[in-house]
Design an enzyme around this catalytic site. Sequence first.
Site, PDB file in Angstrom:
ATOM      1  N   LEU A 270      42.039  25.566  50.552  1.00  6.41           N
ATOM      2  CA  LEU A 270      41.995  23.873  50.672  1.00  6.41           C
ATOM      3  C   LEU A 270      43.212  23.424  50.136  1.00  6.41           C
ATOM      4  CD1 LEU A 270      38.373  23.140  49.357  1.00  6.41           C
ATOM      5  CD2 LEU A 270      39.014  22.965  51.490  1.00  6.41           C
TER       6      LEU A 270
ATOM      7  N   HIS B 194      34.925  34.838  42.765  1.00  3.73           N
ATOM      8  CA  HIS B 194      36.118  35.712  43.352  1.00  3.73           C
ATOM      9  C   HIS B 194      35.704  37.148  42.959  1.00  3.73           C
ATOM     10  CE1 HIS B 194      39.852  37.527  45.016  1.00  3.73           C
ATOM     11  NE2 HIS B 194      39.835  38.156  43.762  1.00  3.73           N
TER      12      HIS B 194
ATOM     13  N   GLY C 108      26.179  34.533  53.463  1.00  2.00           N
ATOM     14  CA  GLY C 108      25.868  33.488  52.705  1.00  2.00           C
ATOM     15  C   GLY C 108      24.764  34.124  51.658  1.00  2.00           C
TER      16      GLY C 108
ATOM     17  N   ARG D  36      38.610  29.995  53.322  1.00  2.52           N
ATOM     18  CA  ARG D  36      39.832  29.018  53.607  1.00  2.52           C
ATOM     19  C   ARG D  36      40.373  28.568  52.381  1.00  2.52           C
ATOM     20  NH1 ARG D  36      40.986  30.730  58.411  1.00  2.52           N
ATOM     21  NH2 ARG D  36      39.006  30.690  59.798  1.00  2.52           N
TER      22      ARG D  36
ATOM     23  N   ASN E 265      35.108  28.303  42.502  1.00  2.00           N
ATOM     24  CA  ASN E 265      35.108  29.295  43.302  1.00  2.00           C
ATOM     25  C   ASN E 265      34.436  30.619  42.809  1.00  2.00           C
ATOM     26  OD1 ASN E 265      36.107  30.763  45.775  1.00  2.00           O
ATOM     27  ND2 ASN E 265      38.030  31.482  44.565  1.00  2.00           N
TER      28      ASN E 265
ATOM     29  N   GLU F 165      45.648  24.214  42.137  1.00  2.00           N
ATOM     30  CA  GLU F 165      46.701  24.201  43.570  1.00  2.00           C
ATOM     31  C   GLU F 165      46.826  25.402  43.977  1.00  2.00           C
ATOM     32  OE1 GLU F 165      46.620  22.111  40.845  1.00  2.00           O
ATOM     33  OE2 GLU F 165      46.412  20.265  41.937  1.00  2.00           O
TER      34      GLU F 165
ATOM     35  N   VAL G 253      46.143  29.802  44.558  1.00  2.00           N
ATOM     36  CA  VAL G 253      45.002  30.497  45.262  1.00  2.00           C
ATOM     37  C   VAL G 253      44.421  31.718  44.027  1.00  2.00           C
ATOM     38  CG1 VAL G 253      44.346  32.311  46.867  1.00  2.00           C
ATOM     39  CG2 VAL G 253      45.862  30.665  47.536  1.00  2.00           C
TER      40      VAL G 253
ATOM     41  N   GLU H 209      27.544  38.667  41.314  1.00  2.00           N
ATOM     42  CA  GLU H 209      27.690  37.296  41.706  1.00  2.00           C
ATOM     43  C   GLU H 209      26.338  36.559  41.781  1.00  2.00           C
ATOM     44  OE1 GLU H 209      31.662  38.026  44.641  1.00  2.00           O
ATOM     45  OE2 GLU H 209      29.843  38.203  45.369  1.00  2.00           O
TER      46      GLU H 209
HETATM   47  C1  GRF Z   1      31.692  37.393  47.920  1.00  2.00           C
HETATM   48  O1  GRF Z   1      31.540  38.679  47.660  1.00  2.00           O
HETATM   49  C2  GRF Z   1      32.676  36.585  47.499  1.00  2.00           C
HETATM   50  O2  GRF Z   1      33.019  36.959  46.125  1.00  2.00           O
HETATM   51  C3  GRF Z   1      33.670  36.827  48.708  1.00  2.00           C
HETATM   52  O3  GRF Z   1      33.162  37.048  49.685  1.00  2.00           O
HETATM   53  C4  GRF Z   1      31.770  37.248  49.619  1.00  2.00           C
HETATM   54  C5  GRF Z   1      30.859  36.503  50.245  1.00  2.00           C
HETATM   55  O4  GRF Z   1      29.407  36.967  50.233  1.00  2.00           O
HETATM   56  N1  GRF Z   1      34.769  36.044  48.353  1.00  2.00           N
HETATM   57  P1  GRF Z   1      28.247  35.988  50.816  1.00  2.00           P
HETATM   58  O5  GRF Z   1      28.682  35.303  52.231  1.00  2.00           O
HETATM   59  O6  GRF Z   1      27.999  35.169  49.633  1.00  2.00           O
HETATM   60  O7  GRF Z   1      27.159  37.256  50.880  1.00  2.00           O
END
Ligand code: GRF
Length: 213
Positions: free
Chosen positions: A97, A113, A16, A95, A111, A146, A148, A178
Amino acid sequence: MTKTPSPIAVLISGSGSNLQALLDAAETGDLGCDIAVVISDRSGVGGLDRAARADVPTEVVAWSAFATRAAFTDAVCDAAQRWGAGGMVLAGFMRILAPSAMERFPNAIINLHPALLPSFPGARAVEQALEHGVSLTGVTVHFVDEQVDHGPIIAQEAVAVLPDDDAETLHARIQNVEHTLLPTCVAAFARGDLVVEGRHVRWRQTPIAARSQ
Ligand code: GRF
Protein backbone atom coordinates in the site's frame (compact mmCIF):
# COMPACT_ATOMS: atom_id res chain seq x y z
CA MET A 1 -19.12 4.12 29.12
CA THR A 2 -17.14 1.53 27.16
CA LYS A 3 -16.47 2.51 23.58
CA THR A 4 -17.66 0.01 20.98
CA PRO A 5 -14.66 -1.15 18.93
CA SER A 6 -14.63 -0.12 15.29
CA PRO A 7 -15.12 -2.88 12.77
CA ILE A 8 -12.17 -3.89 10.64
CA ALA A 9 -11.63 -4.54 6.95
CA VAL A 10 -9.66 -7.68 6.06
CA LEU A 11 -7.54 -7.52 2.90
CA ILE A 12 -6.70 -10.75 1.09
CA SER A 13 -5.18 -12.03 -2.14
CA GLY A 14 -5.67 -15.78 -1.93
CA SER A 15 -7.14 -18.79 -0.19
CA GLY A 16 -7.85 -16.88 3.01
CA SER A 17 -7.08 -19.44 5.69
CA ASN A 18 -6.09 -16.57 7.97
CA LEU A 19 -9.27 -14.76 7.04
CA GLN A 20 -11.11 -17.93 8.11
CA ALA A 21 -9.40 -17.78 11.51
CA LEU A 22 -10.58 -14.16 11.85
CA LEU A 23 -14.11 -15.02 10.71
CA ASP A 24 -14.26 -17.88 13.23
CA ALA A 25 -13.04 -15.61 16.05
CA ALA A 26 -15.57 -12.94 15.06
CA GLU A 27 -18.33 -15.56 15.09
CA THR A 28 -17.53 -16.66 18.66
CA GLY A 29 -17.03 -13.07 19.86
CA ASP A 30 -13.32 -13.67 20.56
CA LEU A 31 -12.21 -11.11 17.99
CA GLY A 32 -13.90 -8.32 19.91
CA CYS A 33 -14.95 -6.51 16.74
CA ASP A 34 -16.88 -7.11 13.55
CA ILE A 35 -15.41 -7.71 10.12
CA ALA A 36 -17.13 -5.01 8.08
CA VAL A 37 -15.84 -6.07 4.68
CA VAL A 38 -13.34 -8.36 3.00
CA ILE A 39 -11.41 -6.71 0.19
CA SER A 40 -9.46 -8.69 -2.39
CA ASP A 41 -7.06 -7.38 -5.02
CA ARG A 42 -8.29 -10.04 -7.44
CA SER A 43 -11.51 -11.86 -8.19
CA GLY A 44 -12.04 -15.61 -7.96
CA VAL A 45 -9.96 -16.29 -4.86
CA GLY A 46 -11.04 -18.71 -2.14
CA GLY A 47 -11.09 -16.05 0.54
CA LEU A 48 -14.01 -14.31 -1.14
CA ASP A 49 -16.03 -17.54 -0.90
CA ARG A 50 -15.14 -17.87 2.78
CA ALA A 51 -16.42 -14.33 3.41
CA ALA A 52 -19.62 -14.95 1.47
CA ARG A 53 -20.27 -18.15 3.46
CA ALA A 54 -19.95 -16.10 6.66
CA ASP A 55 -22.30 -13.41 5.28
CA VAL A 56 -19.55 -10.80 5.32
CA PRO A 57 -19.65 -8.26 2.46
CA THR A 58 -16.87 -8.45 -0.12
CA GLU A 59 -15.31 -6.04 -2.55
CA VAL A 60 -12.80 -6.68 -5.30
CA VAL A 61 -10.43 -3.77 -5.86
CA ALA A 62 -8.50 -5.16 -8.79
CA TRP A 63 -4.82 -4.22 -8.78
CA SER A 64 -4.83 -4.46 -12.58
CA ALA A 65 -7.53 -1.77 -12.89
CA PHE A 66 -5.33 1.02 -11.53
CA ALA A 67 -2.47 2.87 -13.20
CA THR A 68 -0.60 3.66 -10.00
CA ARG A 69 -0.07 2.22 -6.52
CA ALA A 70 -1.44 5.47 -5.10
CA ALA A 71 -4.72 5.15 -7.01
CA PHE A 72 -5.07 1.48 -6.00
CA THR A 73 -4.41 2.41 -2.36
CA ASP A 74 -7.01 5.17 -2.44
CA ALA A 75 -9.61 2.76 -3.81
CA VAL A 76 -8.83 0.16 -1.11
CA CYS A 77 -9.03 2.77 1.68
CA ASP A 78 -12.22 4.24 0.20
CA ALA A 79 -13.83 0.78 0.20
CA ALA A 80 -12.75 0.08 3.79
CA GLN A 81 -14.04 3.43 5.03
CA ARG A 82 -17.28 3.13 3.08
CA TRP A 83 -18.01 0.03 5.18
CA GLY A 84 -17.12 1.87 8.39
CA ALA A 85 -13.81 0.13 9.08
CA GLY A 86 -11.55 1.78 11.64
CA GLY A 87 -8.62 -0.50 10.86
CA MET A 88 -7.36 -2.85 8.16
CA VAL A 89 -5.85 -6.31 8.58
CA LEU A 90 -3.63 -7.61 5.78
CA ALA A 91 -4.15 -11.37 5.91
CA GLY A 92 -2.18 -12.79 3.02
CA PHE A 93 -2.56 -9.55 1.05
CA MET A 94 0.22 -9.52 -1.53
CA ARG A 95 0.21 -5.83 -2.51
CA ILE A 96 2.15 -2.95 -1.02
CA LEU A 97 0.00 0.00 0.00
CA ALA A 98 1.11 3.57 -0.67
CA PRO A 99 1.89 5.83 2.34
CA SER A 100 -1.54 7.49 2.05
CA ALA A 101 -3.01 4.33 3.64
CA MET A 102 -0.96 4.93 6.80
CA GLU A 103 -2.14 8.55 6.86
CA ARG A 104 -5.77 7.47 6.62
CA PHE A 105 -5.38 4.59 9.12
CA PRO A 106 -2.61 5.72 11.49
CA ASN A 107 -1.30 2.79 13.59
CA ALA A 108 -4.37 0.87 12.47
CA ILE A 109 -3.10 -1.37 9.65
CA ILE A 110 -1.91 -4.80 10.78
CA ASN A 111 0.16 -7.14 8.63
CA LEU A 112 1.02 -10.81 8.98
CA HIS A 113 4.40 -12.09 7.83
CA PRO A 114 5.61 -15.71 7.68
CA ALA A 115 9.07 -15.13 9.21
CA LEU A 116 10.68 -13.53 12.25
CA LEU A 117 11.21 -9.98 11.00
CA PRO A 118 13.56 -8.29 10.35
CA SER A 119 14.76 -11.59 8.84
CA PHE A 120 13.39 -12.50 5.44
CA PRO A 121 11.06 -9.64 4.49
CA GLY A 122 9.27 -9.84 1.15
CA ALA A 123 7.25 -12.41 -0.71
CA ARG A 124 9.64 -15.43 -0.45
CA ALA A 125 10.08 -15.51 3.31
CA VAL A 126 9.54 -19.24 3.79
CA GLU A 127 11.81 -20.25 0.88
CA GLN A 128 14.53 -17.82 1.98
CA ALA A 129 14.50 -19.18 5.54
CA LEU A 130 15.10 -22.67 4.13
CA GLU A 131 17.77 -21.49 1.69
CA HIS A 132 19.58 -19.63 4.48
CA GLY A 133 19.68 -22.70 6.70
CA VAL A 134 18.13 -21.15 9.81
CA SER A 135 16.93 -23.56 12.48
CA LEU A 136 14.20 -21.20 13.71
CA THR A 137 11.82 -19.06 11.72
CA GLY A 138 8.28 -18.08 12.60
CA VAL A 139 5.50 -15.55 12.40
CA THR A 140 5.43 -11.79 12.88
CA VAL A 141 2.34 -9.65 13.30
CA HIS A 142 3.14 -5.95 13.01
CA PHE A 143 1.72 -2.53 12.30
CA VAL A 144 2.34 -1.33 8.77
CA ASP A 145 4.57 1.68 8.17
CA GLU A 146 5.98 3.24 5.00
CA GLN A 147 8.56 0.47 4.51
CA VAL A 148 7.79 -3.10 3.49
CA ASP A 149 7.51 -5.64 6.36
CA HIS A 150 9.07 -3.13 8.73
CA GLY A 151 6.61 -1.49 11.14
CA PRO A 152 6.35 -1.85 14.93
CA ILE A 153 6.10 -5.50 15.99
CA ILE A 154 2.96 -6.54 17.86
CA ALA A 155 3.89 -10.19 18.44
CA GLN A 156 6.18 -12.93 17.16
CA GLU A 157 6.21 -16.66 17.59
CA ALA A 158 8.98 -19.05 16.60
CA VAL A 159 8.60 -22.16 14.44
CA ALA A 160 11.41 -24.74 14.29
CA VAL A 161 12.76 -25.71 10.87
CA LEU A 162 12.98 -29.50 10.66
CA PRO A 163 15.71 -31.35 8.72
CA ASP A 164 13.30 -32.72 6.11
CA ASP A 165 11.25 -29.56 5.65
CA ASP A 166 10.42 -28.20 2.24
CA ALA A 167 8.61 -24.91 1.67
CA GLU A 168 5.24 -26.62 1.78
CA THR A 169 5.70 -28.47 5.09
CA LEU A 170 7.34 -25.50 6.79
CA HIS A 171 4.69 -23.07 5.55
CA ALA A 172 1.94 -25.40 6.83
CA ARG A 173 3.39 -25.28 10.36
CA ILE A 174 3.87 -21.51 10.09
CA GLN A 175 0.25 -21.12 9.07
CA ASN A 176 -0.92 -23.14 12.09
CA VAL A 177 0.76 -20.54 14.27
CA GLU A 178 -0.60 -17.66 12.18
CA HIS A 179 -4.16 -18.89 12.67
CA THR A 180 -3.89 -18.30 16.43
CA LEU A 181 -1.49 -15.38 16.61
CA LEU A 182 -3.28 -13.11 14.14
CA PRO A 183 -6.72 -13.25 15.83
CA THR A 184 -5.05 -12.77 19.23
CA CYS A 185 -3.33 -9.60 17.99
CA VAL A 186 -6.43 -8.26 16.23
CA ALA A 187 -8.46 -8.81 19.40
CA ALA A 188 -5.87 -6.86 21.39
CA PHE A 189 -6.06 -4.07 18.81
CA ALA A 190 -9.86 -4.05 19.01
CA ARG A 191 -9.70 -3.80 22.82
CA GLY A 192 -7.41 -0.78 22.52
CA ASP A 193 -4.71 -2.83 24.24
CA LEU A 194 -1.85 -1.93 21.88
CA VAL A 195 0.10 1.29 22.45
CA VAL A 196 2.63 2.23 19.79
CA GLU A 197 5.71 3.99 21.20
CA GLY A 198 8.18 4.55 18.37
CA ARG A 199 9.22 1.11 17.13
CA HIS A 200 7.80 -0.56 20.23
CA VAL A 201 4.29 -1.83 20.82
CA ARG A 202 3.31 -1.98 24.48
CA TRP A 203 0.50 -4.28 25.51
CA ARG A 204 -1.55 -2.59 28.23
CA GLN A 205 -2.47 -5.97 29.70
CA THR A 206 -0.21 -8.96 30.31
CA PRO A 207 1.56 -9.75 27.06
CA ILE A 208 0.64 -13.04 25.46
CA ALA A 209 3.10 -15.86 26.08
CA ALA A 210 4.25 -15.82 22.46
CA ARG A 211 5.55 -12.28 22.80
CA SER A 212 7.86 -13.06 25.69
CA GLN A 213 9.44 -16.19 24.19
C1 GRF B 1 0.20 -16.50 4.92
O1 GRF B 1 1.07 -17.53 5.28
C2 GRF B 1 0.86 -15.16 5.09
O2 GRF B 1 1.82 -15.11 6.10
C3 GRF B 1 1.51 -14.97 3.75
O3 GRF B 1 0.57 -15.48 2.83
C4 GRF B 1 -0.13 -16.54 3.45
C5 GRF B 1 -1.60 -16.33 3.18
O4 GRF B 1 -2.33 -17.47 3.47
N1 GRF B 1 1.83 -13.59 3.52
P1 GRF B 1 -3.91 -17.47 3.51
O5 GRF B 1 -4.43 -16.79 2.26
O6 GRF B 1 -4.33 -16.74 4.76
O7 GRF B 1 -4.30 -18.91 3.56
